[in-house]
Scaffold this active site. Structure first.
Site, PDB file in Angstrom:
ATOM      1  N   ARG A  88      18.925  47.832  39.262  1.00 30.14           N
ATOM      2  CA  ARG A  88      20.238  48.986  39.354  1.00 30.14           C
ATOM      3  C   ARG A  88      21.378  48.337  38.904  1.00 30.14           C
ATOM      4  NH1 ARG A  88      21.126  51.896  45.000  1.00 30.14           N
ATOM      5  NH2 ARG A  88      21.553  49.586  45.743  1.00 30.14           N
ATOM      6  N   LYS A 106      16.696  57.061  48.448  1.00 28.49           N
ATOM      7  CA  LYS A 106      17.094  58.179  49.431  1.00 28.49           C
ATOM      8  C   LYS A 106      18.663  58.563  49.154  1.00 28.49           C
ATOM      9  CE  LYS A 106      18.835  55.094  53.152  1.00 28.49           C
ATOM     10  NZ  LYS A 106      19.522  54.271  52.247  1.00 28.49           N
ATOM     11  N   ARG A 158      21.399  53.658  61.854  1.00 22.86           N
ATOM     12  CA  ARG A 158      20.552  52.397  61.339  1.00 22.86           C
ATOM     13  C   ARG A 158      20.042  51.669  62.565  1.00 22.86           C
ATOM     14  NH1 ARG A 158      22.413  52.218  55.917  1.00 22.86           N
ATOM     15  NH2 ARG A 158      22.366  50.105  55.256  1.00 22.86           N
ATOM     16  N   ARG A 194      25.680  45.501  41.888  1.00 23.21           N
ATOM     17  CA  ARG A 194      26.343  45.250  43.210  1.00 23.21           C
ATOM     18  C   ARG A 194      25.766  43.958  43.853  1.00 23.21           C
ATOM     19  NH1 ARG A 194      24.351  50.802  46.234  1.00 23.21           N
ATOM     20  NH2 ARG A 194      24.151  49.470  47.724  1.00 23.21           N
ATOM     21  N   ARG A 216      18.605  42.469  53.254  1.00 20.37           N
ATOM     22  CA  ARG A 216      18.802  43.785  53.726  1.00 20.37           C
ATOM     23  C   ARG A 216      17.574  44.446  54.107  1.00 20.37           C
ATOM     24  NH1 ARG A 216      21.153  46.372  48.376  1.00 20.37           N
ATOM     25  NH2 ARG A 216      21.200  48.234  49.364  1.00 20.37           N
TER      26      ARG A 216
END
Ligand code: AMP
Length: 213
Positions: free
Chosen positions: A123, A9, A84, A156, A167
């Site tokens: 990532r 996103k 959220r 990260r 998450r």
């Protein structure tokens, strides 16, 4: 933009931001910047972000209010990573009314859990300019080095597998209600994130056009 961490996103928000000429606001990016710059907010929220927990609503809302009150948001903005949960979306509704903006168009990007875990754990982000790479889908030209500024890439901490699972759990729990909330208001549009970045972007633009948005 609604979508679990890792559905792409952020990337799609950036593309939409360029094509619609509207600012892209990512609460995750704002928080990561605040942590990097050791601002008072950054110090307060560091623990939450690094363990994959949600930052308390009060802090998130005040950060969002400050950002969307800026001049560049008068014609709208692409909001990525916020709201959220229901408390945030109800407060957001009040905020946009106060700023005289129309109700949001909510794009829900959907993708399977396995693909998300694969994407997120591969990532890598540039330490210096923040550019995103992906060892599987968008690798840097030289191992572990940013194509643009030649600085080192890092993973990260919230992209470590344990944090990813946390998450995704948090996301599912918190957004189930949120999707129902926007669905009832007929503001929710779902996109199946199949294919590459371009194909998904085309689907999003098609959806917006076919709904006269
Ligand atoms: P993201 O890049 O959107 O996945 O956000 C990274 C992290 O920032 C999340 O795991 C949360 O700790 C925090 N965060 C970002 N947006 C919000 C939000 N709207 N509410 C609470 N926490 C948030």
């Amino acid at each position: 933009m609604l979508g679990a961490p890792g559905v792409g996103k952020g990337t799609q928000s950036q593309i939409l931001s360029r094509s619609l000429n509207l600012p892209h606001i990512s609460t995750g990016d704002i928080f990561r910047d605040a942590i990097k710059n050791k601002t008072p907010t950054g110090i307060k929220i560091e623990g939450y972000v690094q363990s994959g927990k949600l930052v308390p609503d009060k802090i998130v809302i005040s950060v969002v209010e400050e950002r969307i009150s800026k001049k560049d948001c008068v014609s709208g903005f692409i909001m990525d990573g916020f709201p959220r949960n229901i408390t945030q979306s109800e407060t957001f509704e009040k905020l946009i009314k106060k700023l005289d903006l129309p109700p949001p168009i909510v794009l829900n990007i959907r993708c399977s859990k396995n693909i998300i875990i694969k994407r997120l754990s591969s990532r890598r982000v540039c330490k210096n300019c923040g550019k995103n790479f992906n060892l599987e889908f968008l690798p840097p030209k030289k191992d572990n080095i940013c194509d643009d500024c030649k600085e080192q890439l890092f993973q990260r901490p919230d992209d470590y597998p344990t944090a990813i699972r946390k998450r995704l759990d948090v996301y599912e729990k918190e957004t189930k209600e949120l999707k129902n909330y926007y669905n009832k208001k007929k503001l929710l549009f779902t996109i199946n994130a199949k294919g590459n970045i371009d194909e998904i972007s085309k689907q999003i633009h098609k959806k917006l056009l076919s709904n006269n948005i």
